[in-house]
Design a protein around this motif. Structure first.
Motif, PDB file in Angstrom:
ATOM      1  N   LEU A 153       6.310  -0.028   8.289  1.00 34.34           N
ATOM      2  CA  LEU A 153       6.670  -0.742   7.246  1.00 34.34           C
ATOM      3  C   LEU A 153       7.314   0.304   6.169  1.00 34.34           C
ATOM      4  O   LEU A 153       7.266   1.452   6.191  1.00 34.34           O
ATOM      5  N   ALA A 154       8.408   0.001   5.419  1.00 30.15           N
ATOM      6  CA  ALA A 154       8.726   0.660   4.440  1.00 30.15           C
ATOM      7  C   ALA A 154       7.956   1.167   3.375  1.00 30.15           C
ATOM      8  O   ALA A 154       6.987   0.454   3.010  1.00 30.15           O
ATOM      9  N   LYS A 155       8.137   2.445   3.098  1.00 33.50           N
ATOM     10  CA  LYS A 155       7.165   2.905   1.914  1.00 33.50           C
ATOM     11  C   LYS A 155       7.864   3.016   0.591  1.00 33.50           C
ATOM     12  O   LYS A 155       8.952   3.881   0.531  1.00 33.50           O
ATOM     13  N   ILE A 165       2.516   5.119  -3.433  1.00 35.40           N
ATOM     14  CA  ILE A 165       3.341   4.335  -2.547  1.00 35.40           C
ATOM     15  C   ILE A 165       2.805   2.965  -2.264  1.00 35.40           C
ATOM     16  O   ILE A 165       1.784   3.102  -2.017  1.00 35.40           O
ATOM     17  N   ILE A 166       3.702   2.186  -2.338  1.00 33.35           N
ATOM     18  CA  ILE A 166       3.203   0.485  -1.803  1.00 33.35           C
ATOM     19  C   ILE A 166       3.742   0.122  -0.578  1.00 33.35           C
ATOM     20  O   ILE A 166       4.967   0.337  -0.512  1.00 33.35           O
ATOM     21  N   GLN A 167       3.009  -0.512   0.156  1.00 32.22           N
ATOM     22  CA  GLN A 167       3.828  -1.313   1.229  1.00 32.22           C
ATOM     23  C   GLN A 167       3.085  -2.575   1.242  1.00 32.22           C
ATOM     24  O   GLN A 167       2.115  -2.829   1.055  1.00 32.22           O
ATOM     25  N   ASP A 168       4.256  -3.505   1.520  1.00 22.83           N
ATOM     26  CA  ASP A 168       3.974  -4.989   1.754  1.00 22.83           C
ATOM     27  C   ASP A 168       3.914  -5.402   3.147  1.00 22.83           C
ATOM     28  O   ASP A 168       4.772  -5.343   3.723  1.00 22.83           O
ATOM     29  N   ASN A 179      -0.324 -12.202  -0.363  1.00 24.88           N
ATOM     30  CA  ASN A 179       0.059 -11.159   0.444  1.00 24.88           C
ATOM     31  C   ASN A 179      -1.015 -10.134   0.428  1.00 24.88           C
ATOM     32  O   ASN A 179      -1.749 -10.093  -0.355  1.00 24.88           O
ATOM     33  N   PHE A 180      -0.607  -9.091   1.373  1.00 24.43           N
ATOM     34  CA  PHE A 180      -1.486  -7.868   1.432  1.00 24.43           C
ATOM     35  C   PHE A 180      -0.451  -6.805   1.413  1.00 24.43           C
ATOM     36  O   PHE A 180       0.439  -6.684   1.707  1.00 24.43           O
ATOM     37  N   HIS A 181      -1.140  -5.821   0.716  1.00 27.66           N
ATOM     38  CA  HIS A 181      -0.515  -4.530   0.246  1.00 27.66           C
ATOM     39  C   HIS A 181      -1.343  -3.117   0.792  1.00 27.66           C
ATOM     40  O   HIS A 181      -2.663  -3.686   0.641  1.00 27.66           O
ATOM     41  N   ILE A 182      -0.699  -2.270   0.778  1.00 18.95           N
ATOM     42  CA  ILE A 182      -1.535  -0.880   0.877  1.00 18.95           C
ATOM     43  C   ILE A 182      -0.836  -0.242  -0.091  1.00 18.95           C
ATOM     44  O   ILE A 182       0.316   0.357  -0.190  1.00 18.95           O
ATOM     45  N   LEU A 183      -1.909   0.237  -1.023  1.00 22.30           N
ATOM     46  CA  LEU A 183      -1.339   1.434  -2.239  1.00 22.30           C
ATOM     47  C   LEU A 183      -1.922   2.700  -1.744  1.00 22.30           C
ATOM     48  O   LEU A 183      -3.114   2.780  -1.271  1.00 22.30           O
ATOM     49  N   THR A 184      -1.050   3.722  -1.783  1.00 27.32           N
ATOM     50  CA  THR A 184      -1.600   5.099  -1.520  1.00 27.32           C
ATOM     51  C   THR A 184      -1.095   6.173  -2.717  1.00 27.32           C
ATOM     52  O   THR A 184       0.038   6.212  -2.894  1.00 27.32           O
ATOM     53  N   PHE A 185      -2.200   6.880  -3.091  1.00 25.90           N
ATOM     54  CA  PHE A 185      -1.882   7.676  -4.234  1.00 25.90           C
ATOM     55  C   PHE A 185      -2.286   9.092  -3.928  1.00 25.90           C
ATOM     56  O   PHE A 185      -3.101   9.304  -3.077  1.00 25.90           O
ATOM     57  N   LYS A 186      -1.250  10.321  -3.887  1.00 25.51           N
ATOM     58  CA  LYS A 186      -1.432  11.442  -3.952  1.00 25.51           C
ATOM     59  C   LYS A 186      -2.639  11.938  -4.861  1.00 25.51           C
ATOM     60  O   LYS A 186      -2.958  11.279  -5.778  1.00 25.51           O
TER      61      LYS A 186
END
Length: 259
Positions: A153-155, A165-168, A179-186
């Motif tokens: 998936l696109a970041k 970063i979010i991914q849909d 919807n489901f998402h993944i959030l990634t934080f540094k």
């Protein structure tokens, strides 16, 4: 202290828990204390039921540990009920609508209402995040089966922040009411503001640690914790520690409020 991390028997310290349950508002559920539930159709699986309408959610979330020969040949889902599965770790075959998909770590499958999900474990142990919700139909639109893997998936920079970063996982189309998402934080990153909205979330932490604002209570959370966020519960977080904070979460969307 819970089967999921093999902490059973008498503890070495006082009985205590980081769990917080505020019905119709928010909840934090750590691995310690999770119990097994027997769900018809699941064989050689340990299952914990997380969010439910009894907690205040419009959906149901599950944590599933599939052991050797773990499977569901009966089918998960029903008329009017949409389902979703995400592979936290492992290797499973997920089948829906006469098609099979091999889902390894990061793999997922969405089944629209009326399409059942069938599962078969291909490894020694697989861990799944499982979801179901009553679908809200919209005239002229029909959802469809979606399979994929987050690694493909696109970041996307979340709200123009290059350290979040979010991914849909599902298409942003009116046919889908969630919807489901993944959030990634540094480490050190955060939301840009404290959110207040009608949407609910069920979130599973895939990695890292955070200070999470839940209805203006600052709560520490970490990998393998589960968070329920009800409608209008204030929410935001800071990623803390040395690893990126990442979590998968559901969100209801694309529908007006019914009166």
């Amino acid at each position: 202290m819970g089967y999921i991390n093999n902490n059973t028997g008498y503890p070495k310290d006082l009985l205590a828990s980081r769990a917080i349950i505020k019905r119709n508002n928010y909840a934090v559920i750590p691995p310690d204390g999770l119990v097994k539930n027997i769900i018809p159709g699941f064989e050689n699986c340990d299952i914990t039921i997380l969010s439910t309408p009894k907690l205040g959610a419009s959906f149901v979330d599950y944590m599933v540990t599939m052991h050797a020969n773990g499977k569901n040949e009966q089918g998960f889902g029903a008329d009017g009920i949409e389902v979703f599965v995400y592979v936290i770790e492992g290797d499973v075959t997920a089948s829906a609508d006469k098609a099979s998909h091999q889902l390894k770590t990061g793999g997922y499958l969405y089944c629209p209402a009326g399409v059942k999900l069938y599962l078969k474990n291909n490894s020694q142990t697989s861990r799944l995040f499982l979801y179901k919700r009553r679908y809200q139909p919209l005239a002229g639109y029909t959802p469809y089966v979606v399979a994929g893997n987050v690694n493909d998936l696109a970041k996307i920079n979340y709200e123009d922040m290059d350290d979040v970063i979010i991914q849909d996982l599902l298409p942003k189309e009116l046919a889908f009411d969630m919807n489901f998402h993944i959030l990634t934080f540094k480490p050190g990153a955060s939301h840009g503001y404290i959110e207040t909205h009608v949407q609910e979330h069920g979130a599973y932490l895939l990695s890292g640690q955070a200070m999470y604002n839940l209805d203006n209570d600052w709560v520490t959370v970490k990998k393998d914790d589960y968070i329920f966020m009800g409608a209008y519960a204030l929410q935001a977080c800071y990623a803390v520690g040395h690893e990126p904070l990442s979590y998968i979460y559901s969100k209801d969307c694309h529908r007006d409020v019914e009166l």
